[in-house]
Design a protein around this motif. Structure first.
Motif, short mmCIF file in Angstrom:
data_model
loop_
_atom_site.label_atom_id
_atom_site.label_comp_id
_atom_site.label_asym_id
_atom_site.label_seq_id
_atom_site.Cartn_x
_atom_site.Cartn_y
_atom_site.Cartn_z
N GLN A 1 -0.59 -4.91 -10.13
CA GLN A 1 -1.45 -4.18 -9.18
C GLN A 1 -0.90 -2.79 -8.85
OE1 GLN A 1 -4.44 -5.85 -8.29
NE2 GLN A 1 -3.51 -7.06 -9.94
N HIS A 2 0.26 -2.48 -9.38
CA HIS A 2 0.91 -1.18 -9.09
C HIS A 2 1.21 -0.43 -10.38
CE1 HIS A 2 1.81 -1.75 -4.71
NE2 HIS A 2 1.81 -3.03 -5.04
N GLY A 3 0.26 -0.39 -11.30
CA GLY A 3 0.44 0.40 -12.51
C GLY A 3 1.05 -0.32 -13.69
N ASN A 4 1.37 -1.60 -13.54
CA ASN A 4 1.81 -2.49 -14.63
C ASN A 4 3.28 -2.39 -15.01
OD1 ASN A 4 -0.79 -3.70 -15.09
ND2 ASN A 4 -1.41 -1.76 -16.07
N TRP A 5 3.93 -1.25 -14.80
CA TRP A 5 5.31 -1.08 -15.26
C TRP A 5 6.27 -1.06 -14.07
CZ3 TRP A 5 7.01 -1.06 -20.24
CH2 TRP A 5 6.02 -0.94 -21.25
N ALA B 1 -3.68 -12.58 3.38
CA ALA B 1 -4.29 -11.47 4.12
C ALA B 1 -3.34 -10.92 5.17
CB ALA B 1 -5.60 -11.94 4.77
N GLN B 2 -2.59 -11.80 5.83
CA GLN B 2 -1.66 -11.35 6.86
C GLN B 2 -0.44 -10.64 6.28
OE1 GLN B 2 -1.42 -15.32 8.63
NE2 GLN B 2 -2.24 -14.51 10.55
N LEU B 3 -0.06 -11.01 5.06
CA LEU B 3 1.13 -10.42 4.44
C LEU B 3 0.82 -9.19 3.59
CD1 LEU B 3 2.71 -13.78 3.15
CD2 LEU B 3 3.54 -12.41 5.08
N ALA B 4 -0.44 -8.99 3.24
CA ALA B 4 -0.82 -8.02 2.21
C ALA B 4 -0.32 -6.60 2.49
CB ALA B 4 -2.33 -8.03 2.02
N GLN B 5 -0.72 -6.02 3.62
CA GLN B 5 -0.42 -4.61 3.85
C GLN B 5 1.07 -4.33 3.95
OE1 GLN B 5 -2.77 -1.89 3.90
NE2 GLN B 5 -0.74 -1.07 3.47
N ALA B 6 1.79 -5.17 4.69
CA ALA B 6 3.23 -4.95 4.84
C ALA B 6 3.96 -5.11 3.50
CB ALA B 6 3.80 -5.93 5.86
N SER B 7 3.53 -6.07 2.68
CA SER B 7 4.17 -6.27 1.38
C SER B 7 3.89 -5.11 0.44
CB SER B 7 3.70 -7.59 0.75
OG SER B 7 2.32 -7.57 0.48
N VAL B 8 2.69 -4.56 0.51
CA VAL B 8 2.36 -3.37 -0.29
C VAL B 8 3.23 -2.20 0.15
CG1 VAL B 8 0.57 -1.63 -0.71
CG2 VAL B 8 0.02 -4.07 -0.88
N ASN B 9 3.38 -2.02 1.44
CA ASN B 9 4.21 -0.93 1.96
C ASN B 9 5.64 -1.04 1.42
OD1 ASN B 9 2.01 -0.10 3.44
ND2 ASN B 9 2.73 -0.98 5.38
N TYR B 10 6.18 -2.25 1.44
CA TYR B 10 7.54 -2.44 0.95
C TYR B 10 7.64 -2.09 -0.54
CZ TYR B 10 11.93 -4.52 -0.50
OH TYR B 10 13.18 -4.70 -1.04
N ALA B 11 6.66 -2.53 -1.32
CA ALA B 11 6.71 -2.30 -2.77
C ALA B 11 6.69 -0.82 -3.11
CB ALA B 11 5.55 -3.03 -3.45
N VAL B 12 5.80 -0.06 -2.49
CA VAL B 12 5.67 1.35 -2.85
C VAL B 12 6.83 2.19 -2.30
CG1 VAL B 12 3.17 1.21 -3.02
CG2 VAL B 12 4.19 1.87 -0.85
N ASN C 1 10.08 0.92 -2.03
CA ASN C 1 11.39 0.45 -2.48
C ASN C 1 11.50 0.14 -3.98
OD1 ASN C 1 13.08 -0.10 0.19
ND2 ASN C 1 10.97 -0.77 0.57
N LEU C 2 10.38 0.02 -4.68
CA LEU C 2 10.40 -0.33 -6.10
C LEU C 2 9.90 0.85 -6.93
CD1 LEU C 2 8.95 -3.96 -5.80
CD2 LEU C 2 11.33 -3.20 -5.60
N GLU C 3 10.39 0.95 -8.19
CA GLU C 3 10.13 2.14 -8.99
C GLU C 3 9.64 1.82 -10.39
OE1 GLU C 3 13.41 4.93 -8.99
OE2 GLU C 3 14.20 4.08 -7.12
N ASN C 4 8.91 2.79 -10.95
CA ASN C 4 8.62 2.82 -12.39
C ASN C 4 9.12 4.14 -12.94
OD1 ASN C 4 6.71 4.74 -11.68
ND2 ASN C 4 4.96 3.36 -11.91
N ALA C 5 8.71 4.49 -14.14
CA ALA C 5 9.25 5.70 -14.79
C ALA C 5 8.86 6.99 -14.07
CB ALA C 5 8.78 5.75 -16.24
N GLN C 6 7.79 6.94 -13.27
CA GLN C 6 7.33 8.13 -12.55
C GLN C 6 7.91 8.24 -11.14
OE1 GLN C 6 4.90 6.21 -14.47
NE2 GLN C 6 5.53 7.72 -16.00
N GLY C 7 8.68 7.26 -10.73
CA GLY C 7 9.24 7.27 -9.39
C GLY C 7 8.82 6.00 -8.66
N HIS C 8 8.49 6.13 -7.37
CA HIS C 8 8.05 4.97 -6.61
C HIS C 8 6.78 4.39 -7.22
CE1 HIS C 8 10.97 5.21 -3.38
NE2 HIS C 8 10.73 6.51 -3.24
N LEU C 9 6.62 3.07 -7.09
CA LEU C 9 5.41 2.43 -7.60
C LEU C 9 4.18 3.07 -6.97
CD1 LEU C 9 6.15 -1.42 -7.63
CD2 LEU C 9 6.38 0.22 -9.51
#
Length: 288
Positions: free
Chosen positions: A12-16, A247-258, A260-268
């Motif tokens: 859901q975040h660009g695949n890589w 539904a309750q976890l969705a927004q906060a988990s998305v915030n954490y992913a973008v 703290n996690l990275e792909n070749a272009q930087g943050h997810l």
């Protein structure tokens, strides 16, 4: 757990995703860096992941084969309600399957969700017909099996079928798994409903764990018609609970992913629009 992480989140975040981010994401579950690296290597060797290098960093994504498997499972996992309870069965009868292929063929059918109906015959309620076709083609068995579409006729036949399901299809074991799952996650619903939400990182970890454990049970569920299931089937309650928790976890988990996690272009990148269609999140006012 890696397959769950890729299917539920990375897709859901660009695949890589960068290998270092896989380690960051999974270490809190108790997995060592060495184990994560070894598992990633094995998934590449078995054609579940593909890899690319950019400088000194290595990035991973689901292979086309893995995407096909994930998409099929995702239609069940993230549906807004339990799948329709149709009564049209697909029955596969292996007539001319060579002995050296029988065991592989049986395992492939079981992976697709088929269960033994009687000696030499397998049944599935709502099989993905394209997946079955692909399996027969891959194994060279298009001209070796009979595929039937049929309905159970009459109350007596339905009673026999219900007995078969109860005694031979592991329904009691499945029910016990659902009950254990509900016992583990109901307290979170109660806590969250009181406004006691954890940190973004904890929401991320809970989301991955929730889908991982639910997926392992759901893919063993044959999605039988309601009249073949015990009254008040716990699988329906489990699906409803997963949708609410997600539904309750969705927004906060998305915030954490973008963040703290990275792909070749930087943050997810931010999640795709399709993410908000899961469990109809876009109708639950979860999307920002």
């Amino acid at each position: 757990m890696l397959v769950t992480l890729f299917g539920d989140l990375v897709s859901q975040h660009g695949n890589w995703i960068w290998l270092g981010s896989l380690i960051t994401g999974l270490k809190p579950f108790g997995y060592s860096e060495r184990l994560i690296r070894t598992s990633v290597f094995r998934l590449v060797k078995s054609d579940w992941l593909i890899t690319k290098k950019v400088g000194r960093r290595t990035y991973y994504a689901l292979s086309e084969t893995a995407k096909a498997h994930h998409d099929k499972a995702a239609r069940r996992i993230y549906s807004s309600e339990p799948s329709s309870l149709a009564d049209a069965w697909t029955v596969v009868i292996p007539i001319f399957v060579p002995d050296n292929v029988k065991e592989t063929f049986k395992k492939q059918l079981q992976w697709l969700g088929f269960s033994p109906l009687t000696n030499g015959a397998y049944a599935h309620l709502e099989v993905d017909k394209q997946s079955l076709e692909d399996t027969l083609l891959e194994l060279g068995l298009k001209d070796a099996v009979i595929v039937l579409s049929c309905k159970v006729d009459g109350s007596h036949s339905k009673n026999v079928f219900k007995r078969l399901v109860k005694e031979y299809w592991g329904l009691e074991t499945l029910e016990a798994s659902y009950k254990e799952f509900l016992d583990a996650y109901r307290p979170l619903i109660i806590k969250f409903n009181k406004g006691k939400m954890p940190s973004d990182e904890t929401c991320f970890l809970l989301r991955i764990l929730l889908i991982h454990e639910y997926r392992r049970i759901l893919l063993k569920d044959k999605q039988l018609p309601e009249d073949m299931l015990p009254n008040g089937w716990v699988g329906f309650e489990a699906h409803e609970l997963v949708g609410k928790l997600y539904a309750q976890l969705a927004q906060a988990s998305v915030n954490y992913a973008v963040e703290n996690l990275e792909n070749a272009q930087g943050h997810l990148p931010y999640v795709s629009a399709k993410f908000w269609q899961r469990f109809l999140l876009n109708k639950l006012s979860v999307e920002p």
